[in-house]
Scaffold this active site. Structure first.
Site, mmCIF file in Angstrom:
data_model
loop_
_atom_site.group_PDB
_atom_site.id
_atom_site.type_symbol
_atom_site.label_atom_id
_atom_site.label_comp_id
_atom_site.label_asym_id
_atom_site.label_seq_id
_atom_site.Cartn_x
_atom_site.Cartn_y
_atom_site.Cartn_z
ATOM 1 N N GLU A 27 38.710 82.317 73.274
ATOM 2 C CA GLU A 27 39.951 81.735 72.449
ATOM 3 C C GLU A 27 40.209 80.457 73.127
ATOM 4 O O GLU A 27 40.189 80.366 74.424
ATOM 5 C CB GLU A 27 40.945 82.551 72.521
ATOM 6 C CG GLU A 27 40.778 83.617 71.531
ATOM 7 C CD GLU A 27 41.713 85.015 71.453
ATOM 8 O OE1 GLU A 27 43.022 84.850 72.272
ATOM 9 O OE2 GLU A 27 41.653 85.921 70.815
ATOM 10 N N GLN B 90 31.624 69.467 52.204
ATOM 11 C CA GLN B 90 31.993 70.238 51.083
ATOM 12 C C GLN B 90 33.441 69.908 50.721
ATOM 13 O O GLN B 90 34.501 70.344 51.196
ATOM 14 C CB GLN B 90 31.982 71.873 51.592
ATOM 15 C CG GLN B 90 30.610 72.584 51.446
ATOM 16 C CD GLN B 90 30.540 73.754 51.563
ATOM 17 O OE1 GLN B 90 31.202 74.457 52.434
ATOM 18 N NE2 GLN B 90 29.879 74.575 50.681
ATOM 19 N N HIS C 59 34.158 60.663 54.851
ATOM 20 C CA HIS C 59 32.609 60.803 54.070
ATOM 21 C C HIS C 59 32.964 60.448 52.584
ATOM 22 O O HIS C 59 32.237 59.851 51.931
ATOM 23 C CB HIS C 59 32.341 62.428 54.198
ATOM 24 C CG HIS C 59 31.145 62.631 53.408
ATOM 25 N ND1 HIS C 59 29.889 62.025 53.697
ATOM 26 C CD2 HIS C 59 30.841 63.588 52.474
ATOM 27 C CE1 HIS C 59 28.809 62.661 52.848
ATOM 28 N NE2 HIS C 59 29.414 63.543 52.295
ATOM 29 N N ASP D 233 21.782 56.469 49.723
ATOM 30 C CA ASP D 233 21.818 57.253 48.518
ATOM 31 C C ASP D 233 22.922 56.692 47.578
ATOM 32 O O ASP D 233 23.571 55.773 47.960
ATOM 33 C CB ASP D 233 22.329 58.395 48.846
ATOM 34 C CG ASP D 233 23.563 58.641 49.981
ATOM 35 O OD1 ASP D 233 24.334 57.662 49.670
ATOM 36 O OD2 ASP D 233 23.633 59.293 50.832
ATOM 37 N N LYS E 108 17.676 59.387 46.592
ATOM 38 C CA LYS E 108 17.284 60.780 47.419
ATOM 39 C C LYS E 108 17.643 61.675 46.656
ATOM 40 O O LYS E 108 18.482 61.971 45.928
ATOM 41 C CB LYS E 108 17.744 60.706 48.976
ATOM 42 C CG LYS E 108 19.164 61.155 49.123
ATOM 43 C CD LYS E 108 19.275 61.422 50.671
ATOM 44 C CE LYS E 108 20.799 61.829 50.659
ATOM 45 N NZ LYS E 108 21.574 61.700 52.009
HETATM 46 C C1 R5P Z 1 25.193 61.809 52.486
HETATM 47 O O1 R5P Z 1 26.009 61.858 51.698
HETATM 48 C C2 R5P Z 1 25.630 61.248 53.743
HETATM 49 O O2 R5P Z 1 26.406 60.164 53.532
HETATM 50 C C3 R5P Z 1 24.910 61.136 54.877
HETATM 51 O O3 R5P Z 1 23.570 60.241 54.148
HETATM 52 C C4 R5P Z 1 23.903 62.492 55.239
HETATM 53 O O4 R5P Z 1 25.105 63.316 55.547
HETATM 54 C C5 R5P Z 1 22.987 62.365 56.493
HETATM 55 O O5 R5P Z 1 22.437 63.602 56.848
HETATM 56 P P1 R5P Z 1 21.122 63.676 57.629
HETATM 57 O O6 R5P Z 1 21.091 62.885 58.804
HETATM 58 O O7 R5P Z 1 21.232 65.209 57.756
HETATM 59 O O8 R5P Z 1 20.053 63.278 56.396
#
Ligand code: R5P
Length: 340
Positions: free
Chosen positions: A39, A102, A135, A176, A199
């Protein structure tokens, strides 16, 4: 004006010490350790009664092997200890806000982890949050507290400018659809064009490129993202960009999580250079990697918060400085890890 007291959990100690040094102060004395039963154990070793407190902790793994969950619990326990010790105001400085993937239910029976973590930070006793490149910007709304979501873009753009990566020989690429606003801002700063990689994720942590929109042929591609986790998104994007005629591919992200064998994946990829900031501690990265410090931005933001000055003005000033630096490549961004 209260002189702020800075403390840190194990995930952000080095960054917090750098911020403290830039503010000409020191890190407060706190024991942040573990009991033998694993802990987390916290004890604040100095008086904080009536003090303006900033507790630094990225929600990431930490040097010494602590997990993301350990980092979260350390942060909560430190805030709780400060509150019970009658601190005047506690600000959680979370350079990397984890548990952010999430942030909504995409299908039934999923948690909204980003909201739960926000609830926990507020319940522990934080009165304000300072973070960098969430994020998803709307995570700010998961808090009923003031949230300063700072940006690493000025630091990343200064570095790119110093490398001559600007203007029409460069195309800034979003890896993306979700990252387009971020990439668009950076393209504008660098006076470059924009392209978008589409992607899909056939399963969690696996990515596949489906399409690229925009002209990349004969240009240097600079792919910008908020975080690098497995490295799959950037490695696959780089392969697709090269196949479409990009001459070189540079990748920039605020948060270098580097999960699993991400460093090997990126090192073996056609990416020329991977640039991240020090929101997450990383050591012994290969020569292809660069780590830029965001300590000054945090130090300036903390100074402004404690003196009730605008934090947005800080970014307006950084923008102006960046424009000036674009004409003068002598102004250097501190690079923490460089090729030998
Ligand atoms: C996605 O929405 C984020 O902006 C990143 O592109 C993603 O989390 C990157 O993850 P990984 O390096 O595992 O592809």
């Amino acid at each position: 004006m209260q002189e702020p007291l800075l403390f840190s959990g194990n995930a952000s100690r080095e960054l917090a010490s750098e911020v403290a040094a830039r503010m000409r102060t020191r890190l407060g004395n706190a024991l942040v350790d573990k009991f033998r039963n694993d802990e987390c154990r916290v004890e604040i070793k100095e008086n904080v009664r009536g003090a303006e407190i900033f507790v630094f902790q990225s929600l990431s793994r930490a040097p010494g092997g602590n997990s993301v969950n350990d980092s979260l619990v350390e942060l909560l326990l430190m805030i709780d200890a400060m509150r019970r010790a009658s601190a005047y105001r506690i600000t959680a400085v979370v350079p990397y806000y984890g548990y952010a993937k999430q942030d909504k239910k995409t299908k039934g029976r999923e948690p909204i982890s980003a909201k739960l973590v926000a609830n926990m930070i507020a319940a522990a006793g934080a009165r304000r949050v300072v973070t960098l490149d969430l994020h998803a910007a709307q995570i700010q709304g998961f808090f009923d507290l003031p949230v300063d979501n700072l940006e690493a873009a000025p630091t990343l753009c200064s570095y790119l400018g110093q490398q001559g990566l600007k203007g029409n020989k460069v195309v800034v690429v979003s890896p993306d659809a979700g990252g387009v606003p971020r990439a668009e801002k950076i393209a504008k700063r660098l006076r470059s064009t924009l392209a978008i990689v589409f992607k899909r994720r056939p399963e969690p942590d696996v990515s596949e490129v489906t399409e690229i929109v925009g002209h990349v042929d004969g240009r240097v591609a600079v792919v910008v993202d908020d975080m690098i986790s497995t490295g799959g998104t950037l490695a696959k994007a780089a392969e697709a960009l090269k196949a479409r005629g990009a001459t070189q591919v540079y990748c920039c992200a605020t948060h270098g999580i580097f999960a699993g064998d991400a460093i090997r994946v990126l090192n073996d990829s056609p990416i020329e250079r991977v640039v991240v900031t020090n929101t997450i501690p990383n050591e012994n990265l290969p020569p292809k990697f660069r780590v830029l410090s965001i300590a000054q931005i945090l130090a300036d933001a903390i100074r402004r918060i404690t003196s009730n000055k605008s934090v947005s003005e800080l970014f307006e000033r950084l923008d102006a400085e960046e424009q000036a630096a674009a004409e003068n490549t002598e102004t250097a961004v501190p690079v923490l890890a460089t090729a030998p």
